[in-house]
Scaffold this motif. Sequence first.
Motif, PDB file in Angstrom:
ATOM      1  N   PRO A   1      -3.251   1.937   2.956  1.00 11.90           N
ATOM      2  CA  PRO A   1      -2.791   2.518   4.230  1.00 11.90           C
ATOM      3  C   PRO A   1      -3.834   2.383   5.334  1.00 11.90           C
ATOM      4  O   PRO A   1      -5.014   2.658   5.136  1.00 11.90           O
ATOM      5  N   GLY A   2      -3.384   1.911   6.494  1.00 10.15           N
ATOM      6  CA  GLY A   2      -4.252   1.811   7.658  1.00 10.15           C
ATOM      7  C   GLY A   2      -5.117   0.574   7.723  1.00 10.15           C
ATOM      8  O   GLY A   2      -5.841   0.380   8.703  1.00 10.15           O
ATOM      9  N   GLU A   3      -5.076  -0.285   6.692  1.00  9.69           N
ATOM     10  CA  GLU A   3      -5.884  -1.497   6.702  1.00  9.69           C
ATOM     11  C   GLU A   3      -5.069  -2.690   7.207  1.00  9.69           C
ATOM     12  O   GLU A   3      -3.843  -2.721   7.060  1.00  9.69           O
ATOM     13  N   PRO A   4      -5.750  -3.692   7.789  1.00  7.60           N
ATOM     14  CA  PRO A   4      -5.040  -4.919   8.172  1.00  7.60           C
ATOM     15  C   PRO A   4      -4.389  -5.554   6.946  1.00  7.60           C
ATOM     16  O   PRO A   4      -4.955  -5.541   5.851  1.00  7.60           O
ATOM     17  N   ALA A   5      -3.186  -6.111   7.125  1.00  2.00           N
ATOM     18  CA  ALA A   5      -2.465  -6.703   5.992  1.00  2.00           C
ATOM     19  C   ALA A   5      -1.583  -7.839   6.464  1.00  2.00           C
ATOM     20  O   ALA A   5      -1.168  -7.892   7.627  1.00  2.00           O
ATOM     21  N   TRP A   6      -1.337  -8.762   5.541  1.00  3.58           N
ATOM     22  CA  TRP A   6      -0.450  -9.891   5.769  1.00  3.58           C
ATOM     23  C   TRP A   6       0.602  -9.909   4.656  1.00  3.58           C
ATOM     24  O   TRP A   6       0.330  -9.490   3.516  1.00  3.58           O
ATOM     25  N   ASP A   7       1.789 -10.387   4.995  1.00  2.00           N
ATOM     26  CA  ASP A   7       2.832 -10.518   3.977  1.00  2.00           C
ATOM     27  C   ASP A   7       2.494 -11.653   3.033  1.00  2.00           C
ATOM     28  O   ASP A   7       1.905 -12.669   3.440  1.00  2.00           O
ATOM     29  N   SER A   8       2.843 -11.483   1.764  1.00  2.00           N
ATOM     30  CA  SER A   8       2.596 -12.511   0.756  1.00  2.00           C
ATOM     31  C   SER A   8       3.661 -12.400  -0.332  1.00  2.00           C
ATOM     32  O   SER A   8       4.397 -11.404  -0.392  1.00  2.00           O
ATOM     33  N   PRO A   9       3.741 -13.388  -1.226  1.00  2.00           N
ATOM     34  CA  PRO A   9       4.683 -13.283  -2.347  1.00  2.00           C
ATOM     35  C   PRO A   9       4.407 -12.093  -3.259  1.00  2.00           C
ATOM     36  O   PRO A   9       5.273 -11.705  -4.049  1.00  2.00           O
ATOM     37  N   TRP A  10       3.229 -11.484  -3.160  1.00  2.00           N
ATOM     38  CA  TRP A  10       2.849 -10.366  -4.030  1.00  2.00           C
ATOM     39  C   TRP A  10       2.859  -9.040  -3.280  1.00  2.00           C
ATOM     40  O   TRP A  10       2.360  -8.036  -3.763  1.00  2.00           O
ATOM     41  N   GLY A  11       3.424  -9.070  -2.089  1.00  2.00           N
ATOM     42  CA  GLY A  11       3.474  -7.882  -1.253  1.00  2.00           C
ATOM     43  C   GLY A  11       2.404  -7.920  -0.180  1.00  2.00           C
ATOM     44  O   GLY A  11       1.539  -8.804  -0.164  1.00  2.00           O
ATOM     45  N   PRO A  12       2.409  -6.969   0.752  1.00  2.00           N
ATOM     46  CA  PRO A  12       1.409  -6.940   1.828  1.00  2.00           C
ATOM     47  C   PRO A  12       0.002  -6.788   1.253  1.00  2.00           C
ATOM     48  O   PRO A  12      -0.216  -6.086   0.264  1.00  2.00           O
ATOM     49  N   GLY A  13      -0.937  -7.455   1.894  1.00  2.00           N
ATOM     50  CA  GLY A  13      -2.317  -7.381   1.436  1.00  2.00           C
ATOM     51  C   GLY A  13      -3.212  -8.264   2.278  1.00  2.00           C
ATOM     52  O   GLY A  13      -2.838  -8.701   3.374  1.00  2.00           O
ATOM     53  N   ARG A  14      -4.391  -8.531   1.746  1.00  2.00           N
ATOM     54  CA  ARG A  14      -5.354  -9.385   2.451  1.00  2.00           C
ATOM     55  C   ARG A  14      -6.159 -10.175   1.418  1.00  2.00           C
ATOM     56  O   ARG A  14      -6.239  -9.788   0.243  1.00  2.00           O
ATOM     57  N   PRO A  15      -6.760 -11.281   1.854  1.00  2.00           N
ATOM     58  CA  PRO A  15      -7.477 -12.134   0.894  1.00  2.00           C
ATOM     59  C   PRO A  15      -8.771 -11.503   0.417  1.00  2.00           C
ATOM     60  O   PRO A  15      -9.411 -10.712   1.126  1.00  2.00           O
ATOM     61  N   GLY A  16      -9.188 -11.873  -0.787  1.00  2.00           N
ATOM     62  CA  GLY A  16     -10.527 -11.552  -1.260  1.00  2.00           C
ATOM     63  C   GLY A  16     -11.538 -12.441  -0.561  1.00  2.00           C
ATOM     64  O   GLY A  16     -11.183 -13.450   0.064  1.00  2.00           O
ATOM     65  N   TRP A  17     -12.797 -12.077  -0.681  1.00  2.00           N
ATOM     66  CA  TRP A  17     -13.848 -12.796   0.049  1.00  2.00           C
ATOM     67  C   TRP A  17     -13.993 -14.234  -0.422  1.00  2.00           C
ATOM     68  O   TRP A  17     -14.085 -15.173   0.391  1.00  2.00           O
ATOM     69  N   HIS A  18     -13.983 -14.469  -1.731  1.00  2.00           N
ATOM     70  CA  HIS A  18     -14.318 -15.788  -2.255  1.00  2.00           C
ATOM     71  C   HIS A  18     -13.293 -16.856  -1.856  1.00  2.00           C
ATOM     72  O   HIS A  18     -13.661 -18.011  -1.606  1.00  2.00           O
ATOM     73  N   ILE A  19     -12.034 -16.492  -1.791  1.00  2.00           N
ATOM     74  CA  ILE A  19     -10.984 -17.481  -1.517  1.00  2.00           C
ATOM     75  C   ILE A  19     -11.099 -18.045  -0.106  1.00  2.00           C
ATOM     76  O   ILE A  19     -10.680 -19.175   0.165  1.00  2.00           O
ATOM     77  N   GLU A  20     -11.713 -17.268   0.795  1.00  2.00           N
ATOM     78  CA  GLU A  20     -11.769 -17.687   2.194  1.00  2.00           C
ATOM     79  C   GLU A  20     -12.485 -19.028   2.361  1.00  2.00           C
ATOM     80  O   GLU A  20     -12.004 -19.935   3.050  1.00  2.00           O
TER      81      GLU A  20
END
Length: 457
Positions: free
Chosen positions: A189-208
């Motif tokens: 709640p309250g954090e930036p998020a993007w839609d994805s096939p696994w639900g709203p969320g954000r990337p982990g650091w390493h994948i960037e």
Amino acid sequence: MLTLYNTLTRQKEVFQPIEPGKVRMYVCGMTVYDLCHIGHARMLAAFDVIYRWLRESGYDVTYVRNITDIEDKIINRALERGITPEQLVEETIADMHQDAAALGLLPPTHEPRATHHVEGMIRLIEQLIQNGKAYPAANGDVYYAVREFEGYGKLSGRTLDKLRAGERVEIDPNKRDPLDFVLWKAAKPGEPAWDSPWGPGRPGWHIECSVMSCHHLGEHFDIHGGGEDLQFPHHENEIAQSEGAHGHKYVNYWLHNGFINVDGEKMSKSLGNFFTIRDVLQHFDGEVIRFFIVRSHYRSPVNYTDTILQDAKQGLTRLYTALRGLELPASTGIDWNQPMAARFKAAMDDDFNTSEAVAVLFELAGEVNKTHDLQQARLLKDLAGVLGLLQRDPEDFLQAGAGEGELSAQAIEALIAERKAARASRNWAESDRIRDALLAQGVVLEDGPQGTTWRRA
């Protein structure tokens, strides 16, 4: 022939680019939640010199240095300050660019932001799941299954069994193995998020970095760099992600710069023993900070103290003093067959050995001081320019840096005029008094055939 130390193979290797005449290089940049400290300056300046030498060597270089603009530290710091993460990011990037300019850094070819590449990160994660290298968990996170990647640990030299034996992490019931790492974080709640096939969320650091590097440089490129502390887990995880998704080698040469230490410990924000670039610039010229970094080999640890910075200032002053008052001919490029230039080149071709290259600059400066040879002085300035040094008017450097409570240039010139009048009337006591008073204020007078010049001590 350029050789460099490859962390992956733990030895020096002859550099052979994938595409003749071109170099593609990626360096892990800043997580922008606070001001950069001197440890960050080491990384920035080290790879700036590597970038410059590759270009001087005739390569067409594409240099990518990323910005991590979404991460727990950014979110938490923004909450502490009562501003949005976006506001914090923009403010911190502007501060970073200002610090970079003070250090004389060339801008990278590309400076991608993580938030501009989230769609690519989602696609890469989907590919990893399809390849059996990652799995979605019940809590909405997606994890990388490290035991499904055969080469895990090859960069850092850490085997999975040793990692498992030494682990001190809490058991996470959502992971198949405690060593698995997160690729996608479910939204809170309250954090930036993007839609994805696994639900709203954000990337982990390493994948960037896997996504941003491949976007700009392709799935296989020449050089990947960063601080020594990024070897594990960050760069190890980058290899697992990129090679696990694409099925082939990710990077040919891995380069890592050494730490800046304070009292024998790595300088870091987590330890609280750091000095921001902005703080140090209150006391030392940006070129002094750059020289402090460049005069040591990029892989060697460097200790930080004000005394060592003062020593670097004196060293750079010696080099600028050799050029003072000389009308140099226009540069026609460096003749690398000239003995001093050849030695400089040999040093830089030996894994970017700036320590030896700077020794050549001091030797040249000694020759210029003795002979006042304008061609040698021109060579000194041109060689130093390869390292991002000695490109200012010597007077600008030698007389710069009036800090709080210090005499201004106008006040110094007025006292020099008073001393000149005293000398003209043979009032040697007053002349000496003024000289001593200026020296006590950190101003050195130098009398010569053309009159009196001055510099800050």
